[in-house]
Design an enzyme around this catalytic site. Sequence first.
Site, PDB file in Angstrom:
ATOM      1  N   GLU A  94       0.853  -1.169   0.000  1.00 23.20           N
ATOM      2  CA  GLU A  94       0.000   0.000   0.000  1.00 23.20           C
ATOM      3  C   GLU A  94       0.896   1.228   0.000  1.00 23.20           C
ATOM      4  O   GLU A  94       1.945   1.225   0.618  1.00 23.20           O
ATOM      5  CB  GLU A  94      -0.911   0.052   1.238  1.00 23.20           C
ATOM      6  CG  GLU A  94      -1.985  -0.996   1.295  1.00 23.20           C
ATOM      7  CD  GLU A  94      -1.580  -2.196   2.141  1.00 23.20           C
ATOM      8  OE1 GLU A  94      -0.466  -2.192   2.709  1.00 23.20           O
ATOM      9  OE2 GLU A  94      -2.373  -3.145   2.219  1.00 23.20           O
ATOM     10  N   TYR A 147       7.554   2.183  -7.853  1.00 22.31           N
ATOM     11  CA  TYR A 147       6.969   0.847  -7.821  1.00 22.31           C
ATOM     12  C   TYR A 147       6.550   0.392  -9.218  1.00 22.31           C
ATOM     13  O   TYR A 147       6.759  -0.765  -9.592  1.00 22.31           O
ATOM     14  CB  TYR A 147       5.785   0.796  -6.848  1.00 22.31           C
ATOM     15  CG  TYR A 147       6.157   1.150  -5.428  1.00 22.31           C
ATOM     16  CD1 TYR A 147       7.383   0.773  -4.876  1.00 22.31           C
ATOM     17  CD2 TYR A 147       5.300   1.877  -4.623  1.00 22.31           C
ATOM     18  CE1 TYR A 147       7.730   1.107  -3.577  1.00 22.31           C
ATOM     19  CE2 TYR A 147       5.629   2.214  -3.320  1.00 22.31           C
ATOM     20  CZ  TYR A 147       6.849   1.829  -2.813  1.00 22.31           C
ATOM     21  OH  TYR A 147       7.193   2.156  -1.527  1.00 22.31           O
TER      22      TYR A 147
END
Length: 151
Positions: A110, A122
């Site tokens: 998250e 990411y």
Amino acid sequence: MKQQNRIRILPLAPLLVPGAAAVERACFSLPWSEAGFLSELQKEGACCFAALSSSGEVVGWAGLESVCGEGSVTNIAVLPEFRRRGTGEALTRALLAAARELALDRLLLEVRASNAPAIALYEKLGFSPLGVRPGFYEAPREDALMMQRTF
């Protein structure tokens, strides 16, 4: 041991926990305690890394927990003055290598929906959006973007 921009990535050992806890306090409004770190290091399926500067200071840390072939990133934190210099990427790559070594099917994380630099990192490393967790973060309250990397 991995070297990136004079940053060394090592397994997080109890001796490094005070430094990792200091990074937490500098980065987050609800930081992990030293006791929390020590507890995490004892968990089966947990894997943590520290980023050390050339002077030996802990400047970042990252961790994951795994169960039944699935991993979840517990945290990635880097001191503000060491951001945008490859430290976060080196820590994330260490987590990816650990996930492969653990033969995980996927790794979940998250990230604050407003954290565009982390989301870009990411995505660069193969994570893709999976969904949103409304109001997941506190202090300040914010949605989390869920992301996954499959292997």
